[in-house]
Design a protein around this motif. Sequence first.
Motif, PDB file in Angstrom:
ATOM      1  N   ALA A  96      12.076   1.294 -21.276  1.00 23.82           N
ATOM      2  CA  ALA A  96      11.024   0.334 -20.975  1.00 23.82           C
ATOM      3  C   ALA A  96       9.687   1.065 -20.918  1.00 23.82           C
ATOM      4  N   ILE A  97       8.665   0.487 -21.528  1.00 19.24           N
ATOM      5  CA  ILE A  97       7.308   1.009 -21.438  1.00 19.24           C
ATOM      6  C   ILE A  97       6.601   0.186 -20.371  1.00 19.24           C
ATOM      7  N   SER A  98       6.173   0.844 -19.309  1.00 20.60           N
ATOM      8  CA  SER A  98       5.638   0.104 -18.162  1.00 20.60           C
ATOM      9  C   SER A  98       4.336   0.715 -17.674  1.00 20.60           C
ATOM     10  N   LEU A  99       3.623  -0.092 -16.899  1.00 25.71           N
ATOM     11  CA  LEU A  99       2.355   0.323 -16.292  1.00 25.71           C
ATOM     12  C   LEU A  99       2.436   0.030 -14.805  1.00 25.71           C
ATOM     13  N   ALA A 100       2.158   1.062 -13.992  1.00 20.28           N
ATOM     14  CA  ALA A 100       2.244   0.911 -12.539  1.00 20.28           C
ATOM     15  C   ALA A 100       0.952   1.375 -11.883  1.00 20.28           C
ATOM     16  N   TYR A 101       0.768   0.957 -10.646  1.00 20.78           N
ATOM     17  CA  TYR A 101      -0.405   1.344  -9.840  1.00 20.78           C
ATOM     18  C   TYR A 101       0.019   2.416  -8.851  1.00 20.78           C
ATOM     19  N   GLU A 102      -0.852   3.421  -8.681  1.00 19.72           N
ATOM     20  CA  GLU A 102      -0.515   4.516  -7.774  1.00 19.72           C
ATOM     21  C   GLU A 102      -1.781   5.028  -7.097  1.00 19.72           C
ATOM     22  N   GLU A 103      -1.667   5.336  -5.813  1.00 21.92           N
ATOM     23  CA  GLU A 103      -2.772   5.932  -5.048  1.00 21.92           C
ATOM     24  C   GLU A 103      -2.327   7.269  -4.492  1.00 21.92           C
ATOM     25  N   GLU A 104      -3.285   8.182  -4.385  1.00 19.50           N
ATOM     26  CA  GLU A 104      -2.998   9.448  -3.721  1.00 19.50           C
ATOM     27  C   GLU A 104      -4.290   9.982  -3.106  1.00 19.50           C
ATOM     28  N   GLY A 105      -4.133  10.879  -2.141  1.00 18.72           N
ATOM     29  CA  GLY A 105      -5.294  11.421  -1.428  1.00 18.72           C
ATOM     30  C   GLY A 105      -5.547  10.611  -0.173  1.00 18.72           C
ATOM     31  N   VAL A 123      -0.465   4.229 -14.083  1.00 20.62           N
ATOM     32  CA  VAL A 123       0.554   5.174 -14.530  1.00 20.62           C
ATOM     33  C   VAL A 123       1.399   4.535 -15.628  1.00 20.62           C
ATOM     34  N   LEU A 124       1.324   5.092 -16.832  1.00 18.40           N
ATOM     35  CA  LEU A 124       2.155   4.644 -17.938  1.00 18.40           C
ATOM     36  C   LEU A 124       3.449   5.441 -17.952  1.00 18.40           C
ATOM     37  N   ALA A 125       4.540   4.745 -18.206  1.00 17.02           N
ATOM     38  CA  ALA A 125       5.833   5.428 -18.206  1.00 17.02           C
ATOM     39  C   ALA A 125       6.732   4.863 -19.291  1.00 17.02           C
ATOM     40  N   ALA A 126       7.539   5.743 -19.874  1.00 20.19           N
ATOM     41  CA  ALA A 126       8.624   5.357 -20.773  1.00 20.19           C
ATOM     42  C   ALA A 126       9.902   5.849 -20.120  1.00 20.19           C
ATOM     43  N   SER A 127      10.706   4.938 -19.614  1.00 19.51           N
ATOM     44  CA  SER A 127      11.866   5.331 -18.823  1.00 19.51           C
ATOM     45  C   SER A 127      12.973   4.296 -18.950  1.00 19.51           C
ATOM     46  N   VAL A 128      14.182   4.719 -18.545  1.00 17.80           N
ATOM     47  CA  VAL A 128      15.324   3.805 -18.582  1.00 17.80           C
ATOM     48  C   VAL A 128      15.176   2.740 -17.515  1.00 17.80           C
ATOM     49  N   GLY A 129      14.718   3.121 -16.351  1.00 17.98           N
ATOM     50  CA  GLY A 129      14.465   2.171 -15.275  1.00 17.98           C
ATOM     51  C   GLY A 129      12.978   1.875 -15.162  1.00 17.98           C
ATOM     52  N   VAL A 130      12.637   0.880 -14.328  1.00 16.55           N
ATOM     53  CA  VAL A 130      11.249   0.481 -14.135  1.00 16.55           C
ATOM     54  C   VAL A 130      10.915   0.591 -12.656  1.00 16.55           C
ATOM     55  N   GLU A 132       9.229  -0.071  -9.034  1.00 20.55           N
ATOM     56  CA  GLU A 132       9.013  -1.324  -8.314  1.00 20.55           C
ATOM     57  C   GLU A 132       7.599  -1.855  -8.582  1.00 20.55           C
ATOM     58  N   ALA A 133       7.505  -3.132  -8.906  1.00 16.84           N
ATOM     59  CA  ALA A 133       6.249  -3.857  -9.122  1.00 16.84           C
ATOM     60  C   ALA A 133       5.510  -3.432 -10.386  1.00 16.84           C
ATOM     61  N   ALA A 134       6.102  -2.554 -11.210  1.00 17.85           N
ATOM     62  CA  ALA A 134       5.451  -2.136 -12.446  1.00 17.85           C
ATOM     63  C   ALA A 134       5.466  -3.279 -13.465  1.00 17.85           C
ATOM     64  N   VAL A 135       4.467  -3.287 -14.344  1.00 20.17           N
ATOM     65  CA  VAL A 135       4.350  -4.311 -15.381  1.00 20.17           C
ATOM     66  C   VAL A 135       4.996  -3.794 -16.654  1.00 20.17           C
ATOM     67  N   VAL A 136       5.992  -4.485 -17.153  1.00 18.69           N
ATOM     68  CA  VAL A 136       6.663  -4.079 -18.392  1.00 18.69           C
ATOM     69  C   VAL A 136       5.807  -4.512 -19.586  1.00 18.69           C
ATOM     70  N   LEU A 137       5.486  -3.554 -20.458  1.00 15.10           N
ATOM     71  CA  LEU A 137       4.665  -3.831 -21.638  1.00 15.10           C
ATOM     72  C   LEU A 137       5.513  -4.040 -22.889  1.00 15.10           C
ATOM     73  N   ALA A 138       6.635  -3.343 -22.976  1.00 15.84           N
ATOM     74  CA  ALA A 138       7.504  -3.447 -24.150  1.00 15.84           C
ATOM     75  C   ALA A 138       8.778  -2.664 -23.865  1.00 15.84           C
ATOM     76  N   SER A 139       9.723  -2.749 -24.784  1.00 16.06           N
ATOM     77  CA  SER A 139      10.908  -1.888 -24.749  1.00 16.06           C
ATOM     78  C   SER A 139      11.015  -1.171 -26.089  1.00 16.06           C
ATOM     79  N   VAL A 140      11.588   0.022 -26.050  1.00 11.59           N
ATOM     80  CA  VAL A 140      11.677   0.870 -27.234  1.00 11.59           C
ATOM     81  C   VAL A 140      13.118   1.323 -27.413  1.00 11.59           C
ATOM     82  N   GLN A 141      13.651   1.130 -28.610  1.00 17.14           N
ATOM     83  CA  GLN A 141      15.006   1.575 -28.941  1.00 17.14           C
ATOM     84  C   GLN A 141      14.914   2.741 -29.920  1.00 17.14           C
ATOM     85  N   LEU A 142      15.345   3.921 -29.481  1.00 17.91           N
ATOM     86  CA  LEU A 142      15.365   5.087 -30.365  1.00 17.91           C
ATOM     87  C   LEU A 142      16.617   5.057 -31.232  1.00 17.91           C
ATOM     88  N   ASN A 143      16.526   5.629 -32.421  1.00 16.45           N
ATOM     89  CA  ASN A 143      17.690   5.670 -33.311  1.00 16.45           C
ATOM     90  C   ASN A 143      18.570   6.871 -32.993  1.00 16.45           C
TER      91      ASN A 143
END
Length: 337
Positions: A96-105, A123-130, A132-143
């Motif tokens: 899953a390609i997702s976008l999440a919000y993160e704060e630090e400091g 925070v953009l991520a490409a991961s098997v899981g998503v 919490e509360a992240a927005v899914v942008l797309a899914s990617v299937q590798l060959n």
Amino acid sequence: MQKRQLLHKKPGYFHGQLLLEDDFIAEQRYHSNARDRHALNLHSWGVVRGLEVIRVDDTTIAISPGFAVDGHGHEIELRHEEKLSLAPAAAESLMAISLAYEEEGGAEAGDEAGQRVRHCYGVLAASVGVAEAAVVLASVQLNDKGQLGRDAISFANRRHLKTPIMPGSVSAAALDTHLRIGWLRMPFRPMPIPPDKDEPPPPFRVGPTEARAHRELDGQPNLRGAAGSMAIALPPGVTRVLRLRVAGEENHKRLHVELLIGGWDPAQRKHMAREVLKAEVKQGAFDETWSVDQGDVHPETSTLSLEIRCEGYARVSLVAVEVTCDPAALPAAALGA
């Protein structure tokens, strides 16, 4: 009798108060939480615009600039394109390609200028899981080689922000003008005129896209033209018929057009029928539009029908009525006449 439920707390200030860092933090937190609640409850969450996922090469994708709201109501704006490498992923991975919000400091951390700040990230991520509360942008299937094929990116699970519609919140007046007024367009598909005291004209020849008068009847030239009537289905909520348009390629003599509003009068428990337009079209190709002055219709019990009679050979290609669901839109309709 009353019962109170605590909703939240907000800072209360008084003259001469000594303000400490916790007071400012509480003030910011109050407004930040209020904004998050507003975004989440009144506008839902997901992609607002942009954030398209594009294949760059066999192992790289790009995410375009855009804006989203996450599942906690945080606003996330990507201001420039970002690229993600999928090279470390295992072959045949579905990610899953997702976008999440993160704060630090914060109070315990400082930047180079010595100012204490909190950094907010998208925070953009490409991961098997998503996350919490992240927005899914797309899914990617590798060959089987761990690469991106031409059809590797799917948007079936992409989450778009869809503002909730509260019951009763959308009325005709709330719609844009082009949604409150519109043309119903249809081919002329008439029924024959039923016989009465006088012998009715012959029926039209009805085809899939137009109606034509017969050129011959029983092997003889047709000198009586044609006639027919058709019902025009009104969409739900329509309260007025504004204009009628009729067009055709041929008309050898005269064409007579009549528009009628019928239906049922529930108060008097009887059939109702009134003529709202009667017009004549001269010979030749025609494309005529007429205003309907008394076109008010009841949204539950009114019906609409059209009758056309031609004295000679004629072809009718288009029947269209302009209708509205909002009386306030009448001035706008008049301007377009």
